[in-house]
Motif scaffolding. Structure first.
Motif, PDB file in Angstrom:
ATOM      1  N   UNK A   1       6.546  31.416 108.356  1.00  0.00           N
ATOM      2  CA  UNK A   1       6.694  30.180 107.614  1.00  0.00           C
ATOM      3  C   UNK A   1       6.578  30.434 106.117  1.00  0.00           C
ATOM      4  N   UNK A   2       7.290  29.638 105.348  1.00  0.00           N
ATOM      5  CA  UNK A   2       7.266  29.786 103.902  1.00  0.00           C
ATOM      6  C   UNK A   2       6.000  29.198 103.291  1.00  0.00           C
ATOM      7  N   UNK A   3       5.442  28.178 103.893  1.00  0.00           N
ATOM      8  CA  UNK A   3       4.302  27.466 103.331  1.00  0.00           C
ATOM      9  C   UNK A   3       3.213  27.342 104.393  1.00  0.00           C
ATOM     10  N   UNK A   4       2.038  27.942 104.188  1.00  0.00           N
ATOM     11  CA  UNK A   4       0.977  27.870 105.200  1.00  0.00           C
ATOM     12  C   UNK A   4       0.444  26.466 105.423  1.00  0.00           C
ATOM     13  N   UNK A   5       0.750  25.532 104.515  1.00  0.00           N
ATOM     14  CA  UNK A   5       0.353  24.138 104.715  1.00  0.00           C
ATOM     15  C   UNK A   5       1.186  23.473 105.802  1.00  0.00           C
ATOM     16  N   UNK A   6       2.367  24.015 106.064  1.00  0.00           N
ATOM     17  CA  UNK A   6       3.294  23.414 107.019  1.00  0.00           C
ATOM     18  C   UNK A   6       3.016  23.887 108.443  1.00  0.00           C
ATOM     19  N   UNK A   7       3.715  23.259 109.386  1.00  0.00           N
ATOM     20  CA  UNK A   7       3.800  23.756 110.754  1.00  0.00           C
ATOM     21  C   UNK A   7       5.269  24.053 111.058  1.00  0.00           C
ATOM     22  N   UNK A   8       5.499  25.014 111.938  1.00  0.00           N
ATOM     23  CA  UNK A   8       6.860  25.325 112.367  1.00  0.00           C
ATOM     24  C   UNK A   8       7.275  24.336 113.451  1.00  0.00           C
TER      25      UNK A   8
END
Length: 288
Positions: A111-118
């Protein structure tokens, strides 16, 4: 550990019930083993696959009936949303899941942003076998984009219905109603997902892809403190798909309610506040 056979999707019937839903209760998984129906069964009477079955097919990890659980590397996988639809004479059901970043190198899922979820998906096709309706083995993809904040997916808004649009070139655009809470303001959105089973476009995903989220309304009552901190405003919008040739439509958001006109002043919203979004192929997102 339940047997794999309990996760395989077999013939089943339902008398009623919607197809679009957030994660069903884990107990719903037991209905997968309903007795086979008669050969004259209506093909439309087919219960959606259970949430735990969707997660098993995507991640190949048995959650023992749970709809959210940890897997190798410390990542959490969860069932997010389910949607049944028809396209080009076929009936589908797609279950969407999410996966958090995890912990350490083993939890890195690109993932590009650890704040996100896939975002992940399992798409089943309704088929007939010996005169009985059942679901095919699903097409799965563990990554069709990423969204959310603070390691959590966008929250599905049960008070609104999903909307959809079928393009002239055979693709299916799904708008899932979602919610966010930012700086004391409730924000209503639609999360946009595109189904392209025949690989019509050249976008960087397989069958499904996330095309971004767009706001359609907000309410700052938690932040305005009755007008003491800032003017209190609230609006609700409608989403309209406007056909643009054979490809992806233009999206129009029309809102009713109030908005801040200038510091300390509020006005009613009009058609001049309508917002139009078009698809940008470079970013693979809908933008103003």
């Amino acid at each position: 550990m339940k047997q794999l056979s309990s996760l395989l999707l077999v013939s089943m019937a339902v008398l009623a019930g919607g197809c679009d839903a957030q994660a069903p209760r884990a107990a719903d998984a037991t209905t997968q083993d309903a007795a086979p129906q008669k050969k004259d069964q209506d093909m439309s009477e087919l219960k959606p696959p259970s949430a735990d079955s969707v997660l098993y097919f995507i991640y190949q990890r048995d959650g023992d009936g749970a709809v959210s659980y940890k897997i190798d590397g410390g990542a959490t996988v969860s069932y997010w949303y389910g949607h049944a639809f028809d396209l080009k004479g076929k009936h589908y059901f797609t279950g969407f899941g999410s996966k958090s970043q995890g912990e350490g190198p083993e939890g890195d899922n690109g993932m590009m942003d650890p704040e996100h979820v896939a975002i992940s998906q399992a798409t089943f096709t309704r088929v007939e076998k010996d005169g009985t309706a059942e679901w095919s083995k699903p097409d799965t993809d563990g990554y069709v984009g990423e969204f959310g904040r603070m390691g959590r997916p966008e929250q599905v808004d049960d008070s609104r219905k999903a909307q959809s649009f079928t393009t002239g070139d055979g693709r299916y655009l799904l708008a899932v109603p979602t919610l966010d809470f930012v700086n004391g303001t409730d924000v209503r959105m639609f999360s946009l997902l595109l189904f392209d089973p025949d690989s019509v476009d050249k976008l960087g995903f397989r069958q499904w892809g996330y095309l971004g989220s767009i706001p359609v309304g907000d309410d700052n009552s938690d932040a305005c403190d009755g007008g003491e901190v800032m003017p209190c405003v609230a609006s609700a919008g409608t989403l309209t798909f406007e056909r643009a040739g054979e490809g992806l439509p233009t999206l129009k958001v029309s809102s009713k309610g109030t908005t801040i006109a200038s510091p300390g002043k509020v006005r009613d919203m009009t058609s001049a506040d309508d917002v139009v979004y078009t698809f940008d192929e470079t970013s693979e997102r809908y933008k103003k």
